[in-house]
Design a protein around this motif. Structure first.
Motif, short mmCIF file in Angstrom:
data_model
loop_
_atom_site.label_atom_id
_atom_site.label_comp_id
_atom_site.label_asym_id
_atom_site.label_seq_id
_atom_site.Cartn_x
_atom_site.Cartn_y
_atom_site.Cartn_z
N ALA A 122 0.84 -1.20 0.00
CA ALA A 122 0.00 0.00 0.00
C ALA A 122 0.88 1.25 0.00
O ALA A 122 0.58 2.23 -0.70
CB ALA A 122 -0.93 -0.02 1.20
N GLN A 123 1.95 1.22 0.77
CA GLN A 123 2.88 2.35 0.79
C GLN A 123 3.56 2.50 -0.57
O GLN A 123 3.68 3.62 -1.09
CB GLN A 123 3.93 2.14 1.87
N ALA A 124 3.99 1.39 -1.17
CA ALA A 124 4.62 1.44 -2.48
C ALA A 124 3.65 1.99 -3.53
O ALA A 124 4.05 2.77 -4.40
CB ALA A 124 5.11 0.05 -2.88
N GLN A 125 2.38 1.62 -3.41
CA GLN A 125 1.37 2.14 -4.33
C GLN A 125 1.19 3.65 -4.12
O GLN A 125 1.15 4.41 -5.08
CB GLN A 125 0.04 1.43 -4.14
N ALA A 126 1.09 4.07 -2.87
CA ALA A 126 0.90 5.50 -2.57
C ALA A 126 2.07 6.34 -3.08
O ALA A 126 1.89 7.50 -3.43
CB ALA A 126 0.73 5.69 -1.06
N GLN A 127 3.26 5.74 -3.13
CA GLN A 127 4.44 6.47 -3.59
C GLN A 127 4.73 6.25 -5.07
O GLN A 127 5.77 6.65 -5.56
CB GLN A 127 5.64 6.11 -2.71
N GLY A 128 3.78 5.60 -5.78
CA GLY A 128 3.89 5.48 -7.22
C GLY A 128 4.76 4.36 -7.75
O GLY A 128 5.13 4.37 -8.92
N PHE A 129 5.07 3.36 -6.90
CA PHE A 129 5.92 2.26 -7.35
C PHE A 129 5.19 0.95 -7.59
O PHE A 129 5.79 -0.02 -7.99
CB PHE A 129 7.03 2.00 -6.32
#
Length: 182
Positions: free
Chosen positions: A146-153
């Protein structure tokens, strides 16, 4: 139909992991779904194999040569395949299985889950993946994604995303319903 299950060579702390492995092995055999797994007799691996075998299920173990020499294999499998490397085990799992389920486990289990998820996302295969999230075991990994998604990765919500459930029976039914019969 066959499902490869990734799980620990250890039991983990807590009876809930043992119960989940036993239920998962039993449900696979009761549904006439063959089990493909790491081939060991120890830990969660041994429990899932024992449960499937006790219900008359087909159990195929795929074990790398080094692990077979060091730790041995389950003595009662329907079939044992000894392969040269861990990568060869993943290749055989991909070829033989119609779907995959990750139980709690260590680094090898996490590696298998991420590898097969990436293969789906890259279009190298199109097979359902399930995650048996016993006692929230995988919560921190999904938090990371979820963090990786929020940061565009990371792109979430695609067809490659695994089905997550904490109930072995419900997870098997959900994953099996997504298998494409050819």
């Amino acid at each position: 139909m066959k499902i490869a299950v990734f799980c620990g060579y250890n039991f983990g702390e807590g009876q809930e992991f043992r119960r989940a492995a036993t239920e998962l092995g039993s449900v696979l055999a009761q549904r006439k779904i063959g089990l493909i797994y790491g081939g060991a007799a120890a830990g969660l691996m041994g429990l899932i194999a024992d449960a499937a075998l006790a219900e008359g299920g087909e159990v195929i173990g795929i074990i790398p040569k080094a692990l077979h020499a060091r730790e041995g294999a389950h003595p009662s499998l329907s079939e044992l395949v000894v392969v040269p490397t861990l990568q060869d085990r993943k290749d055989r799992q991909r070829d033989l299985a119609d779907a995959f389920i990750a139980m709690p486990g260590g680094l090898g289990t996490i590696d298998e889950l991420i590898s097969f998820w990436a293969m789906n996302q890259l279009g190298e295969m199109d097979k359902p993946i399930g995650v048996l999230n016993v006692s929230g075991y995988y919560d921190s990994i999904f938090s990371f994604f979820a963090q990786a998604q929020a940061q565009g990765f990371f792109t979430a919500g695609n067809k490659a995303a695994p089905t997550v459930n904490d109930n072995p029976t419900q997870l098997v039914d959900a994953v099996a319903s997504r298998i494409r019969v050819t």
